[in-house]
Design an enzyme around this catalytic site. Structure first.
Site, PDB file in Angstrom:
ATOM      1  CE1 TYR A 179      79.462  39.844  15.734  1.00 21.22           C
ATOM      2  CE2 TYR A 179      80.904  39.428  13.872  1.00 21.22           C
ATOM      3  CZ  TYR A 179      80.075  38.961  14.862  1.00 21.22           C
ATOM      4  OH  TYR A 179      79.874  37.623  14.984  1.00 21.22           O
ATOM      5  CB  CYS A 224      80.132  32.523  16.246  1.00 19.74           C
ATOM      6  SG  CYS A 224      78.597  31.849  15.645  1.00 19.74           S
ATOM      7  CG  HIS A 225      82.599  35.191  18.176  1.00 16.56           C
ATOM      8  ND1 HIS A 225      81.318  35.151  18.642  1.00 16.56           N
ATOM      9  CD2 HIS A 225      82.621  36.098  17.187  1.00 16.56           C
ATOM     10  CE1 HIS A 225      80.593  36.035  17.953  1.00 16.56           C
ATOM     11  NE2 HIS A 225      81.350  36.618  17.071  1.00 16.56           N
ATOM     12  N   GLY A 226      85.159  31.106  17.788  1.00 18.32           N
ATOM     13  CA  GLY A 226      86.267  30.199  18.091  1.00 18.32           C
ATOM     14  C   GLY A 226      86.389  29.743  19.530  1.00 18.32           C
TER      15      GLY A 226
END
Lengths: 416, 175
Positions: A295, B139-141
């Site tokens: 991930y 979540c991932h910016g």
């Protein structure tokens, strides 16, 4: 190694059976008399532990399927029903959920053992590749199993991972809809994931059979990585390794049981006890711990590479990180198998192990500095290890002298 | 002559092999196709493909999230300042260049209607946050601006504007 049958049917029934279906002969050759290097250490017992883990997952899984309902309206409640109402359901559900973690713990130890002792090298390439296929199937199975309780992490994990398909150029969105059976993760998705989660373990079992077949043709690798030369180098598999493996299994079951009985939920994420809601994302989506390193690699690519955008780039990197293992036998061409005799390799290998743990740690952190930069560094080292370090070391490293035989390494030169 | 006959009969047999094989492949494909196609969205899923929604009840500066095709959809009643901010951004600053006009309907610039899934990996971004006063995906910016355009982070594209029409002044048909 394959022509060592010493089986003589003991009575008329065995003789009759042997002429028609030689299963007893097969068991004697492969499970009892099979000549196994006498120097295998405890890292080798994880093969047997993994067989046990697969068995535990299949048995508990079949039972859980008798009580579970794969419908978006009822899935979450049916899991709680299993945990609260079904006789012994609390233990069976916990064993299955904790069992997945234990399975992966053993799987990673098994893989890292292979990486250190050069178990992927000739003549065991097919054995190794089958192992990588098992690894991939197990990850797919675990992922689909994690969706079934229909909690928030289940739902959003499925959304994030199915979005990987939409990264495929041109047809990505169509393929995603084909996989999900809808425009978003929904009831068709849950139904088919349940069906496949039930199916895949049996396919894994079949590939495991091939994996063991491919092991029994060249025979086991061993800690010194020197081929078996004569019968003094080996002992029969039974009782020597059956008993050793059994002992290791019992030791392995101690932490397993501790988790099941005292902390069945500690390895999962609390957000999965909130029922799936397509309107709200958990603040921070994380997969189960055993998928974290990959991930991290997926999200480390947050920049475009030429015409490949960041999303597709991340998917390619994550896939590549696993597929890299398939070509490993041809990347590391060192003549010496065992890392014990490779002084420089040892350091890079140790760094690789630490790096892998760091990748797992970073996957659980939020996407902010300094984690994002560290993730890029660790991802880079992961690939550098395979694509640069191993090929270069194969050429420049001077290994320590190898023992002339397994027997000599065990007994010391004086007795050889 | 005998050899020639033998030769030609061999050719005929080769042809039959190839023809049989080709028919077999077509037959196998015909069998596999429905087995794959059943995975596609079914009629009950497709039936939910279009909805109507009255935006009139949303006060200025507020958003609602509705469901369309199982996907969350943001409907935002933008403030004049937000619209101005979105329109002032030069296209050269954008990763996925689109003007504010392309993302709204003429005469209805205050309504911004977008599928709420981040174009990176599908999380639902948080509104009125991030470095560009629009949306931020934790979540991932990924940071989106007041027109839902990607400005920073791993997401490759702007938040997707679904197909929609204003049926009346406030009634929107999505899909």
């Amino acid at each position: 190694m394959s022509d060592h049958s010493t089986y003589i049917p003991g009575n008329a029934v065995e003789k009759w059976l042997d002429d028609r279906l030689p299963v007893v002969r097969f068991a004697k050759e492969h499970l009892m008399d099979f000549p196994t290097p006498k120097n295998l250490n405890y890292w080798w017992t994880f093969g047997a532990i993994l067989v046990m883990c697969l068995g535990v997952q299949i048995v508990t899984g079949i039972i859980l399927a008798m009580h579970y309902t794969p419908n978006v309206a009822m899935a979450f409640d049916s899991v709680e029903h299993i945990r609260r109402d079904v006789n012994g359901g609390r233990i069976i559900q916990a064993t299955h959920a904790v069992g997945a973690s234990m399975f992966f713990a053993a799987l990673y130890i098994h893989i890292f053992r292979g990486l250190f002792y050069g178990s992927y090298k000739a003549p065991r390439e097919i054995l190794w590749i089958l192992g990588v296929i098992i690894f991939l199937l197990t990850m797919a199975t675990a992922f689909m199993g994690y969706i079934l309780p229909w909690g928030q992490m289940s739902f959003w994990g499925a959304t994030v991972i199915s979005n990987i398909f939409s990264a495929i150029p041109l047809v990505g969105e169509q393929i995603k809809q084909l996989v999900l059976g809808g425009f978003s993760v929904g009831n068709p998705t849950l139904n088919r994931f349940f069906s496949l989660h039930y199916l895949l373990p049996f396919i894994i079992a079949a590939v495991v059979a091939l994996h063991i077949w491919a092991l029994h043709v060249p025979g086991n690798n061993n800690p010194v990585g020197v081929e078996v030369k004569d019968s003094r180098d080996t002992v029969p598999f039974h009782p020597y390794y059956t008993m050793k493996d059994l002992f290791a299994m019992v030791v392995f079951m101690i932490p397993f049981a501790w988790f099941v009985f005292f902390a069945p939920d500690i390895l999962g994420h609390p957000d999965n006890y909130i029922m799936a809601n397509s309107q709200v994302t958990p603040a921070h989506i994380v997969p189960e711990w055993y998928l974290l390193p990959f991930y991290t690699i997926l999200r480390a690519i947050d920049f475009n590479i030429l015409f490949i955008d960041s999303k597709l780039g991340g998917v390619i990197a994550m896939g590549g990180a696993i597929l890299m293992l398939l070509i490993l036998p041809w990347l590391d061409t060192s003549k010496v198998r065992s890392g014990s005799f490779r002084p420089i390799f040892k350091w890079f290998y140790g760094l690789f192990v630490l790096n892998f743990i760091a990748l797992a740690y970073l996957g659980a952190q939020e996407a902010a500095e300094p984690y994002t930069t560290l993730a890029k560094v660790c991802t880079a080292y992961y690939f550098i290890y395979f694509l640069v370090v191993l090929p270069v070391l194969s050429r420049i490293e001077k290994p320590k002298p190898l023992p002339t035989s397994i027997s000599e390494s065990v007994l010391g030169k004086a007795h050889a | 002559m005998a050899t020639q006959a033998e030769h030609s009969s061999t050719n005929r047999r080769d042809f039959l092999y190839v023809a049989t094989g080709a028919v077999g492949v077509v037959g196998a494909a015909a069998v596999v196709w429905p087995l794959i196609n059943q995975l596609n969205p079914d009629a009950s899923t497709l039936a939910l493909a279009s909805i109507e929604f009255d935006v009139g009840a949303i006060p200025e500066g507020q958003s609602v999230t509705i469901t369309w095709r199982g996907l969350p959809v943001f409907v935002r009643h933008r403030t004049a300042a937000e619209i101005e901010e979105a329109q002032a951004v030069p296209l050269s600053d954008l990763k996925d260049p689109e003007t504010d006009e392309q993302r709204t309907k003429p005469g209805h610039e205050q309504w911004l209607i977008m599928i709420a899934n981040c174009t990176h990996l599908g999380c639902v971004p948080v509104g009125e946050s991030g470095d560009f006063d629009g949306w931020f995906c934790p979540c991932h910016g990924s940071h989106y601006d007041t027109a839902g355009r990607i400005r920073r982070g791993p997401a490759p594209l702007n938040l997707v504007v679904p197909p929609y029409e204003f049926v009346s002044d406030t009634l929107v048909q999505i899909g």
